[in-house]
Motif scaffolding. Structure first.
Motif, PDB file in Angstrom:
ATOM      1  N   GLY A 153      -2.082  70.729 -28.982  1.00 43.00           N
ATOM      2  CA  GLY A 153      -1.693  70.975 -30.368  1.00 43.00           C
ATOM      3  C   GLY A 153      -2.538  72.005 -31.069  1.00 43.00           C
ATOM      4  N   THR A 154      -3.675  72.390 -30.475  1.00 45.21           N
ATOM      5  CA  THR A 154      -4.559  73.348 -31.148  1.00 45.21           C
ATOM      6  C   THR A 154      -5.146  74.351 -30.158  1.00 45.21           C
ATOM      7  N   GLY A 155      -6.303  74.022 -29.562  1.00 44.68           N
ATOM      8  CA  GLY A 155      -7.061  75.010 -28.804  1.00 44.68           C
ATOM      9  C   GLY A 155      -6.404  75.516 -27.540  1.00 44.68           C
ATOM     10  N   LEU A 156      -5.541  74.718 -26.909  1.00 47.35           N
ATOM     11  CA  LEU A 156      -4.865  75.158 -25.692  1.00 47.35           C
ATOM     12  C   LEU A 156      -3.600  75.958 -25.996  1.00 47.35           C
ATOM     13  N   ARG A 157      -3.061  75.757 -27.184  1.00 45.75           N
ATOM     14  CA  ARG A 157      -1.779  76.360 -27.573  1.00 45.75           C
ATOM     15  C   ARG A 157      -1.719  77.876 -27.388  1.00 45.75           C
ATOM     16  N   PRO A 158      -2.700  78.662 -27.883  1.00 46.62           N
ATOM     17  CA  PRO A 158      -2.564  80.120 -27.743  1.00 46.62           C
ATOM     18  C   PRO A 158      -2.609  80.594 -26.298  1.00 46.62           C
ATOM     19  N   TYR A 159      -3.243  79.835 -25.409  1.00 45.13           N
ATOM     20  CA  TYR A 159      -3.293  80.226 -24.004  1.00 45.13           C
ATOM     21  C   TYR A 159      -1.980  79.899 -23.301  1.00 45.13           C
ATOM     22  N   GLN A 212       3.512  67.987 -32.257  1.00 50.78           N
ATOM     23  CA  GLN A 212       2.382  67.909 -31.321  1.00 50.78           C
ATOM     24  C   GLN A 212       1.071  67.736 -32.074  1.00 50.78           C
ATOM     25  N   TYR A 213       0.916  68.495 -33.144  1.00 46.99           N
ATOM     26  CA  TYR A 213      -0.300  68.428 -33.952  1.00 46.99           C
ATOM     27  C   TYR A 213      -0.510  67.025 -34.525  1.00 46.99           C
ATOM     28  N   LEU A 214       0.580  66.388 -34.968  1.00 50.72           N
ATOM     29  CA  LEU A 214       0.478  65.103 -35.648  1.00 50.72           C
ATOM     30  C   LEU A 214       0.322  63.918 -34.703  1.00 50.72           C
ATOM     31  N   HIS A 229      -7.918  60.681 -20.157  1.00 53.02           N
ATOM     32  CA  HIS A 229      -8.136  62.131 -20.055  1.00 53.02           C
ATOM     33  C   HIS A 229      -6.875  62.884 -20.471  1.00 53.02           C
ATOM     34  N   ALA A 230      -5.712  62.347 -20.170  1.00 52.08           N
ATOM     35  CA  ALA A 230      -4.459  62.995 -20.567  1.00 52.08           C
ATOM     36  C   ALA A 230      -4.355  63.100 -22.087  1.00 52.08           C
ATOM     37  N   ALA A 231      -4.928  62.142 -22.807  1.00 46.29           N
ATOM     38  CA  ALA A 231      -4.902  62.195 -24.269  1.00 46.29           C
ATOM     39  C   ALA A 231      -5.722  63.370 -24.800  1.00 46.29           C
ATOM     40  N   GLU A 245      -3.568  66.316 -24.440  1.00 52.06           N
ATOM     41  CA  GLU A 245      -2.522  66.317 -25.463  1.00 52.06           C
ATOM     42  C   GLU A 245      -3.076  66.763 -26.812  1.00 52.06           C
ATOM     43  N   TRP A 246      -4.294  66.323 -27.136  1.00 51.10           N
ATOM     44  CA  TRP A 246      -4.941  66.778 -28.378  1.00 51.10           C
ATOM     45  C   TRP A 246      -5.023  68.303 -28.372  1.00 51.10           C
TER      46      TRP A 246
END
Length: 259
Positions: free
Chosen positions: A205-211, A8-10, A196-198, A201-202
């Motif tokens: 991989g980072t800021g939304l992940r912990p939530y 996801q990150y890549l 907007h979906a992109a 998706e960004w």
């Protein structure tokens, strides 16, 4: 245990790697012998360091087993260690010419403790090179902060702070006390996004992940859809139908004091 998804990150490897390239280019040493890449992720930043300093011995460190496995697969010629920088920094040893950290420290609390510890890993005159996202005033960050405090969602989030930042002025004071010399600057990247979906998706991989991780599986899609609806309102389309995704980042180079 927080889980990082290297694949996801890549998905946005080129955009995520650009700040590492810019930071590495500013390191003023000619031939460093020993470099640590703290928070190396899937090895993209470590590869940047190898290209910038081909003669150096470089070790990449990350707390995520998934990230380390991806880094080892992509770059078998380099050394990677699973290491939680917050609690296991001593595993990496000392006497480094460069300690590098690209988009890692925002996941670690107590920067007034972490940054001096990272400086202590350096030889006298060595360089601590850091990049930290400072996008807390950007729409995507405000959208998530607002949603997790809304009546529909706040019951799921008992620890609302997932990322950690100091103000630039506080970093300035900290570095003036801890380093022999330092330089700070900020760059805002204007990333081109096709939809907007992109953007969603960004951030998965980072800021939304912990939530998403703390939500029950059956609620994760609904929360993502709520974020997407707000993103669609907050980010206007350009003439060609794409979007500008602003991303401010703070950089600093700090030099270790003579012993």
């Amino acid at each position: 245990m927080e889980h990082w998804d290297a694949a996801q990150y890549l998905k946005f490897k080129q955009q995520r790697t650009r700040p590492a390239i810019d930071l590495a280019a500013r390191i003023p040493l000619e031939h460093p012998e020993k470099i640590a890449d703290i928070g190396c992720g899937p090895g993209n930043s470590t590869a940047v360091l190898k290209q910038r300093f081909p003669g150096a011995k470089i070790v990449g460190a990350d707390s995520s087993a998934d990230m380390i496995a991806a880094a080892e697969q992509a770059h078998p010629e380099m050394q990677f260690i699973q290491c939680d920088a917050q609690t296991e920094l001593e595993k990496l040893g000392q006497d480094y010419d460069v300690v590098f950290s690209n988009a890692c420290l925002q996941w670690i609390p107590d920067h007034p403790v972490m940054i001096p510890k990272m400086l202590q890993m350096l030889r006298p005159g060595g360089v601590l090179a850091v990049q930290i996202p400072v996008n807390y005033e950007e729409p995507i960050h405000k959208i998530i902060s607002r949603l997790i405090q809304s009546p529909q969602w706040k019951g799921y989030f008992h620890r609302p702070q997932a990322m950690y930042h100091l103000t630039p002025a506080t970093y300035y004071d900290l570095l003036s006390e801890s380093a022999a010399e330092f330089h700070m600057w900020q760059t805002t990247y204007f990333h081109h996004m096709p939809s907007h979906a992109a953007i969603l998706e960004w951030y998965r991989g980072t800021g939304l992940r912990p939530y998403l991780e703390v939500l029950p599986p059956e609620k994760q899609d609904a929360f993502s859809e709520a974020v997407l609806r707000e993103v669609q309102r907050a980010y206007p389309l350009q003439k060609d139908g794409s979007l500008i995704f602003r991303f401010p980042r703070l950089f600093f180079l700090a030099f270790a004091k003579e012993q």
